[in-house]
Design an enzyme around this catalytic site. Structure first.
Site, short mmCIF file in Angstrom:
data_model
loop_
_atom_site.label_atom_id
_atom_site.label_comp_id
_atom_site.label_asym_id
_atom_site.label_seq_id
_atom_site.Cartn_x
_atom_site.Cartn_y
_atom_site.Cartn_z
N TYR A 100 -1.77 -1.15 10.62
CA TYR A 100 -1.82 -1.40 9.17
C TYR A 100 -0.54 -0.92 8.50
O TYR A 100 0.07 -1.62 7.69
CB TYR A 100 -3.06 -0.70 8.59
N SER A 156 0.86 -1.19 0.00
CA SER A 156 0.00 0.00 0.00
C SER A 156 0.90 1.23 0.00
O SER A 156 2.09 1.12 0.31
CB SER A 156 -0.85 -0.02 1.28
N1 LIG Z 1 -8.73 -0.74 -0.90
C1 LIG Z 1 -7.69 0.05 -0.74
O1 LIG Z 1 -7.82 1.27 -0.70
C2 LIG Z 1 -6.30 -0.53 -0.66
C3 LIG Z 1 -5.21 0.35 -0.79
C4 LIG Z 1 -3.92 -0.16 -0.71
C5 LIG Z 1 -3.73 -1.52 -0.49
N2 LIG Z 1 -4.80 -2.33 -0.35
C6 LIG Z 1 -4.52 -3.75 -0.11
O2 LIG Z 1 -5.10 -4.50 -1.16
C7 LIG Z 1 -5.38 -5.82 -0.71
C8 LIG Z 1 -6.77 -6.21 -1.12
O3 LIG Z 1 -7.68 -5.30 -0.51
P1 LIG Z 1 -9.09 -4.90 -1.15
O4 LIG Z 1 -9.15 -3.42 -1.19
O5 LIG Z 1 -9.33 -5.66 -2.39
O6 LIG Z 1 -10.03 -5.35 0.04
P2 LIG Z 1 -11.31 -6.32 0.08
O7 LIG Z 1 -11.74 -6.29 1.49
O8 LIG Z 1 -12.24 -5.95 -1.01
O9 LIG Z 1 -10.68 -7.74 -0.29
C9 LIG Z 1 -9.83 -8.41 0.59
C10 LIG Z 1 -10.16 -9.88 0.56
O10 LIG Z 1 -9.25 -10.56 1.44
C11 LIG Z 1 -10.00 -11.54 2.13
N3 LIG Z 1 -9.32 -11.89 3.38
C12 LIG Z 1 -9.18 -11.12 4.48
N4 LIG Z 1 -8.56 -11.80 5.44
C13 LIG Z 1 -8.31 -13.03 4.94
C14 LIG Z 1 -7.70 -14.20 5.47
N5 LIG Z 1 -7.23 -14.23 6.73
N6 LIG Z 1 -7.60 -15.29 4.69
C15 LIG Z 1 -8.08 -15.27 3.42
N7 LIG Z 1 -8.68 -14.20 2.87
C16 LIG Z 1 -8.79 -13.09 3.63
C17 LIG Z 1 -11.36 -10.92 2.36
O11 LIG Z 1 -12.35 -11.88 2.66
C18 LIG Z 1 -11.57 -10.20 1.05
O12 LIG Z 1 -12.24 -11.02 0.12
C19 LIG Z 1 -5.15 -5.81 0.81
O13 LIG Z 1 -3.89 -6.37 1.10
C20 LIG Z 1 -5.14 -4.32 1.14
O14 LIG Z 1 -4.39 -4.04 2.29
C21 LIG Z 1 -6.08 -1.88 -0.44
#
Ligand SMILES: NC(=O)c1ccc[n+]([C@@H]2O[C@H](COP(=O)([O-])OP(=O)(O)OC[C@H]3O[C@@H](n4cnc5c(N)ncnc54)[C@H](O)[C@@H]3O)[C@@H](O)[C@H]2O)c1
Length: 253
Positions: free
Chosen positions: A152, A139
């Site tokens: 985080y 991130s």
């Molecule tokens: N959305 C944002 O703004 C953003 C920004 C930077 C980085 N990220 C990173 O991107 C990645 C994906 O996030 P997203 O935005 O798609 O979120 P999201 O919540 O839409 O998807 C995350 C998925 O991970 C799954 N998950 C969570 N814990 C888990 C576990 N212990 N075992 C298996 N699956 C698990 C959830 O069920 C979900 O389906 C994450 O690592 C997040 O930190 C997101």
């Protein structure tokens, strides 16, 4: 020309958000895809929506070693090998200053974001075919601080350390390892953060983030998927051990 033709990819956190958008793109680019998630109903919905034998799913908690072994075995059994690993599952947790941060929440974030990514490296990389590619979703919070997101931020910085070591340790097999660093993305994760910042007026919390982004909007999950595809296919075959920011200019120095 399909850029992942006949490649096998594992995507953790593949049932929602960035992982799901990447699964859809990888399928269009000719890959066979195993989506791994702990959310059983979202997994089933994704598989039903895409309805192709090239997409399989495995319900697993990435923070548990035996479940990581389970999704690796399921992928090898379904598709016979692994070429691409999108080590992506993550959680945002509670928004709170370090001084009052709940210890159990800290432990939960470390378990998923650090240990989950670490175990993925430990159990997937040795099974990958030479010349493969792993991408970790860190991130902008893996490169700079954000008040209230201490656990985080710490976990996302740690992912950069894991990425750098994994890149060095797998270079002899020409397996590339990189991290992507999105700014805010239009997924449920940002909705959770906005609601925590302002339960009554989450739109105002969103406006606060938008004011920090020169492009004036959040990224789409599909835009992050485009970067992950580039890092996963041969177009990036000389790129390893590095951080790749996608943030609409948010953390320009
Ligand atoms: N959305 C944002 O703004 C953003 C920004 C930077 C980085 N990220 C990173 O991107 C990645 C994906 O996030 P997203 O935005 O798609 O979120 P999201 O919540 O839409 O998807 C995350 C998925 O991970 C799954 N998950 C969570 N814990 C888990 C576990 N212990 N075992 C298996 N699956 C698990 C959830 O069920 C979900 O389906 C994450 O690592 C997040 O930190 C997101």
């Amino acid at each position: 020309m399909q850029r992942l033709k006949d490649k096998v990819a594992i995507i953790t956190g593949g049932a929602n958000g960035i992982g799901l958008a990447t699964a859809k793109l990888f399928l269009r680019e000719g890959a066979k895809v195993m989506i791994v998630d702990k959310d059983a109903s979202a997994l089933k919905q994704a598989v039903a929506e895409m309805a192709t034998a090239n997409l399989q799913h495995c319900q697993a908690d990435v923070s548990q070693r035996t479940e990581v072994e389970k999704y690796v075995a399921a992928t090898l059994s379904a598709f016979g090998g692994i070429d691409v690993f999108f080590n992506n599952a993550g959680i945002e947790g509670t928004v709170s200053p370090i001084a009052t941060y709940p210890e159990d929440e800290f432990d939960r974030i470390m378990a998923v974001n650090i240990k989950g990514v670490w175990l993925g490296c430990q159990y997937v990389l040795p099974k990958m075919r030479d010349g493969g590619s792993m991408v970790i979703t860190s991130s902008v919070a893996g490169l700079q601080g954000f008040a209230g997101l201490g656990a985080y931020v710490a976990s996302k910085h740690a992912e950069v350390g894991i990425m750098r070591v994994a890149a060095l340790e797998n270079s002899d097999r020409k397996i590339r390892v990189n991290s992507v660093h999105p700014g805010p993305v239009e997924t449920q994760m940002m909705r959770h953060i906005e609601r925590q910042l302002s339960a009554e007026a989450p739109d105002q919390a969103k406006d606060g983030f938008l004011a920090q982004i020169p492009f004036g909007r959040y990224a789409l999950a599909e835009e992050v998927a485009d970067l992950v595809l580039f890092l996963s296919c041969d177009e990036s075959k000389y790129i390893t051990g590095n951080t790749h920011v996608i943030d609409g200019g948010m953390i320009v120095g």
